[in-house]
Motif scaffolding. Sequence first.
Motif, PDB file in Angstrom:
ATOM      1  N   ALA A 125       8.559  -5.966  -2.639  1.00 37.18           N
ATOM      2  CA  ALA A 125       8.420  -5.863  -1.185  1.00 37.18           C
ATOM      3  C   ALA A 125       7.862  -7.148  -0.595  1.00 37.18           C
ATOM      4  O   ALA A 125       7.139  -7.898  -1.254  1.00 37.18           O
ATOM      5  N   HIS A 126       8.207  -7.369   0.656  1.00 39.35           N
ATOM      6  CA  HIS A 126       7.647  -8.462   1.456  1.00 39.35           C
ATOM      7  C   HIS A 126       7.250  -7.864   2.789  1.00 39.35           C
ATOM      8  O   HIS A 126       8.110  -7.485   3.591  1.00 39.35           O
ATOM      9  N   LEU A 127       5.932  -7.762   3.015  1.00 34.05           N
ATOM     10  CA  LEU A 127       5.429  -7.053   4.187  1.00 34.05           C
ATOM     11  C   LEU A 127       5.203  -7.994   5.363  1.00 34.05           C
ATOM     12  O   LEU A 127       5.193  -9.215   5.233  1.00 34.05           O
ATOM     13  N   ALA A 128       4.972  -7.390   6.526  1.00 31.56           N
ATOM     14  CA  ALA A 128       4.854  -8.113   7.790  1.00 31.56           C
ATOM     15  C   ALA A 128       3.567  -8.921   7.868  1.00 31.56           C
ATOM     16  O   ALA A 128       2.569  -8.639   7.185  1.00 31.56           O
ATOM     17  N   LEU A 129       3.566  -9.891   8.748  1.00 30.98           N
ATOM     18  CA  LEU A 129       2.358 -10.677   9.023  1.00 30.98           C
ATOM     19  C   LEU A 129       1.365  -9.906   9.882  1.00 30.98           C
ATOM     20  O   LEU A 129       0.154 -10.077   9.752  1.00 30.98           O
ATOM     21  N   SER A 130       1.850  -9.044  10.774  1.00 33.52           N
ATOM     22  CA  SER A 130       0.958  -8.331  11.701  1.00 33.52           C
ATOM     23  C   SER A 130       0.321  -7.126  11.025  1.00 33.52           C
ATOM     24  O   SER A 130       0.939  -6.452  10.186  1.00 33.52           O
ATOM     25  N   HIS A 131      -0.916  -6.852  11.400  1.00 35.64           N
ATOM     26  CA  HIS A 131      -1.634  -5.705  10.831  1.00 35.64           C
ATOM     27  C   HIS A 131      -0.919  -4.401  11.161  1.00 35.64           C
ATOM     28  O   HIS A 131      -0.733  -3.540  10.289  1.00 35.64           O
ATOM     29  N   ARG A 132      -0.490  -4.242  12.403  1.00 32.56           N
ATOM     30  CA  ARG A 132       0.170  -2.999  12.800  1.00 32.56           C
ATOM     31  C   ARG A 132       1.451  -2.789  12.013  1.00 32.56           C
ATOM     32  O   ARG A 132       1.743  -1.668  11.566  1.00 32.56           O
ATOM     33  N   GLY A 133       2.216  -3.852  11.824  1.00 32.93           N
ATOM     34  CA  GLY A 133       3.452  -3.733  11.052  1.00 32.93           C
ATOM     35  C   GLY A 133       3.180  -3.365   9.602  1.00 32.93           C
ATOM     36  O   GLY A 133       3.885  -2.519   9.026  1.00 32.93           O
ATOM     37  N   ARG A 134       2.166  -3.980   8.988  1.00 32.79           N
ATOM     38  CA  ARG A 134       1.850  -3.679   7.590  1.00 32.79           C
ATOM     39  C   ARG A 134       1.405  -2.229   7.423  1.00 32.79           C
ATOM     40  O   ARG A 134       1.739  -1.588   6.417  1.00 32.79           O
ATOM     41  N   VAL A 135       0.633  -1.712   8.359  1.00 29.87           N
ATOM     42  CA  VAL A 135       0.179  -0.324   8.270  1.00 29.87           C
ATOM     43  C   VAL A 135       1.384   0.616   8.214  1.00 29.87           C
ATOM     44  O   VAL A 135       1.451   1.526   7.378  1.00 29.87           O
ATOM     45  N   ARG A 136       2.346   0.410   9.095  1.00 29.38           N
ATOM     46  CA  ARG A 136       3.549   1.248   9.097  1.00 29.38           C
ATOM     47  C   ARG A 136       4.342   1.083   7.800  1.00 29.38           C
ATOM     48  O   ARG A 136       4.875   2.056   7.252  1.00 29.38           O
ATOM     49  N   GLN A 137       4.410  -0.126   7.302  1.00 27.69           N
ATOM     50  CA  GLN A 137       5.176  -0.377   6.086  1.00 27.69           C
ATOM     51  C   GLN A 137       4.484   0.203   4.855  1.00 27.69           C
ATOM     52  O   GLN A 137       5.147   0.743   3.956  1.00 27.69           O
ATOM     53  N   LEU A 138       3.161   0.125   4.802  1.00 28.05           N
ATOM     54  CA  LEU A 138       2.430   0.742   3.695  1.00 28.05           C
ATOM     55  C   LEU A 138       2.522   2.262   3.762  1.00 28.05           C
ATOM     56  O   LEU A 138       2.582   2.935   2.725  1.00 28.05           O
ATOM     57  N   ASP A 139       2.545   2.829   4.957  1.00 28.18           N
ATOM     58  CA  ASP A 139       2.795   4.266   5.105  1.00 28.18           C
ATOM     59  C   ASP A 139       4.145   4.638   4.490  1.00 28.18           C
ATOM     60  O   ASP A 139       4.266   5.633   3.768  1.00 28.18           O
ATOM     61  N   TYR A 140       5.148   3.848   4.807  1.00 25.02           N
ATOM     62  CA  TYR A 140       6.500   4.100   4.306  1.00 25.02           C
ATOM     63  C   TYR A 140       6.527   4.022   2.774  1.00 25.02           C
ATOM     64  O   TYR A 140       7.075   4.908   2.099  1.00 25.02           O
ATOM     65  N   LEU A 141       5.933   2.963   2.222  1.00 25.10           N
ATOM     66  CA  LEU A 141       5.910   2.826   0.759  1.00 25.10           C
ATOM     67  C   LEU A 141       5.121   3.944   0.096  1.00 25.10           C
ATOM     68  O   LEU A 141       5.479   4.407  -0.988  1.00 25.10           O
ATOM     69  N   SER A 142       4.071   4.405   0.754  1.00 25.04           N
ATOM     70  CA  SER A 142       3.263   5.493   0.194  1.00 25.04           C
ATOM     71  C   SER A 142       4.102   6.743  -0.025  1.00 25.04           C
ATOM     72  O   SER A 142       3.964   7.433  -1.048  1.00 25.04           O
ATOM     73  N   ARG A 143       4.974   7.051   0.940  1.00 32.76           N
ATOM     74  CA  ARG A 143       5.822   8.234   0.816  1.00 32.76           C
ATOM     75  C   ARG A 143       6.805   8.101  -0.347  1.00 32.76           C
ATOM     76  O   ARG A 143       7.131   9.084  -1.016  1.00 32.76           O
ATOM     77  N   LEU A 144       7.281   6.877  -0.598  1.00 32.72           N
ATOM     78  CA  LEU A 144       8.200   6.659  -1.714  1.00 32.72           C
ATOM     79  C   LEU A 144       7.488   6.760  -3.062  1.00 32.72           C
ATOM     80  O   LEU A 144       8.028   7.309  -4.029  1.00 32.72           O
ATOM     81  N   VAL A 145       6.282   6.227  -3.134  1.00 39.69           N
ATOM     82  CA  VAL A 145       5.567   6.096  -4.407  1.00 39.69           C
ATOM     83  C   VAL A 145       4.924   7.407  -4.846  1.00 39.69           C
ATOM     84  O   VAL A 145       4.871   7.714  -6.041  1.00 39.69           O
ATOM     85  N   ARG A 146       4.433   8.190  -3.892  1.00 35.30           N
ATOM     86  CA  ARG A 146       3.589   9.346  -4.215  1.00 35.30           C
ATOM     87  C   ARG A 146       4.183  10.284  -5.268  1.00 35.30           C
ATOM     88  O   ARG A 146       3.480  10.705  -6.195  1.00 35.30           O
ATOM     89  N   PRO A 147       5.471  10.648  -5.210  1.00 39.21           N
ATOM     90  CA  PRO A 147       5.977  11.614  -6.201  1.00 39.21           C
ATOM     91  C   PRO A 147       6.325  11.014  -7.563  1.00 39.21           C
ATOM     92  O   PRO A 147       6.711  11.758  -8.473  1.00 39.21           O
ATOM     93  N   LEU A 148       6.174   9.706  -7.735  1.00 35.01           N
ATOM     94  CA  LEU A 148       6.610   9.041  -8.959  1.00 35.01           C
ATOM     95  C   LEU A 148       5.456   8.864  -9.941  1.00 35.01           C
ATOM     96  O   LEU A 148       4.292   8.783  -9.556  1.00 35.01           O
ATOM     97  N   ARG A 149       5.788   8.758 -11.238  1.00 40.54           N
ATOM     98  CA  ARG A 149       4.753   8.708 -12.282  1.00 40.54           C
ATOM     99  C   ARG A 149       4.433   7.281 -12.728  1.00 40.54           C
ATOM    100  O   ARG A 149       3.272   6.876 -12.744  1.00 40.54           O
ATOM    101  N   HIS A 150       5.437   6.517 -13.124  1.00 42.33           N
ATOM    102  CA  HIS A 150       5.226   5.164 -13.654  1.00 42.33           C
ATOM    103  C   HIS A 150       5.750   4.164 -12.620  1.00 42.33           C
ATOM    104  O   HIS A 150       6.969   4.006 -12.471  1.00 42.33           O
ATOM    105  N   VAL A 151       4.840   3.487 -11.935  1.00 40.44           N
ATOM    106  CA  VAL A 151       5.223   2.701 -10.756  1.00 40.44           C
ATOM    107  C   VAL A 151       4.603   1.306 -10.808  1.00 40.44           C
ATOM    108  O   VAL A 151       3.436   1.138 -11.175  1.00 40.44           O
ATOM    109  N   VAL A 152       5.404   0.329 -10.404  1.00 42.54           N
ATOM    110  CA  VAL A 152       4.944  -1.038 -10.146  1.00 42.54           C
ATOM    111  C   VAL A 152       5.341  -1.394  -8.716  1.00 42.54           C
ATOM    112  O   VAL A 152       6.505  -1.214  -8.340  1.00 42.54           O
ATOM    113  N   VAL A 153       4.393  -1.854  -7.927  1.00 38.69           N
ATOM    114  CA  VAL A 153       4.686  -2.406  -6.602  1.00 38.69           C
ATOM    115  C   VAL A 153       4.271  -3.867  -6.629  1.00 38.69           C
ATOM    116  O   VAL A 153       3.102  -4.168  -6.887  1.00 38.69           O
TER     117      VAL A 153
END
Length: 269
Positions: free
Chosen positions: A156-184
């Motif tokens: 991943a390559h996240l945004a420079l702005s704090h507000r943008g990163r918060v939304r993007q980390l929210d999005y990644l959290s939903r993808l990662v949560r159900p998985l067992r072996h993960v690298v970000v």
Amino acid sequence: MTPSPAERRWPRREAEHLALLTFNLQVGIQTSAFHHYLTRSWQHLLPHPRRLARLDAMSEVLGAFDVVGLQEVDGGSFRSGHVNQVEYLAGRAGFPHHYQQLNRNLGRVAQHSNGLLSRLPPARVEEHRLPGTLPGRGAIHARFGEGPDALHVFVAHLALSHRGRVRQLDYLSRLVRPLRHVVVMGDLNCTPDQLHAHSRFRDALPLHPVRPPLSYPSWQPRRALDHILLSDSLDADRVEVLDHLFSDHLPVAIDVRLPDACLETLAKG
């Protein structure tokens, strides 16, 4: 065959280990001082005769790893001499599998992309367009193996702005949560403290290693903006930044030990 300097520094480990690296290569622009952002900004739009030589030097380092995540690569436009930098690096470094995610398409002028290089065959690769006020940020999700013990790698390559990163980390959290072996991994444009402050992402993926090495700016590193984060099931034996490779970021490398169940799944692939 004589090992390269990178292979001598980061030698191959046992089968249960994976050597991972993340690198924002700034489309091959040599940057070693803040004033270069101004004086060399033209290279974001125009070709440079030394760019291929820089990619060749990068490939010597990347070749020592099993899976590499790339940010700020060009997909083959005028500024890169119409060279797809993901494909070029994969060929030069001997990676049998590669994937390019085009995030911001400026036509013939620039093809802003993320990239994945892998010695393991991915069972599936997905693209995710990350939310944000300005479009053009994305994440690659590669799954290695099948079933609940598959290995999932996000670049991943996240945004420079704090507000943008918060939304993007929210999005990644939903993808990662159900998985067992993960690298970000990738240029997350935030420090470990800022990641810790995001409770949803922190709960979805432990921030391990908690204190990654300083990677930005490359000529005098003061901030840890480039991360390789692991789920609880994966162990890191070694983490470090590698030498300055022209970009304004340093590559971050990690040696990961995989659990038996994950190894069995990968062996079936």
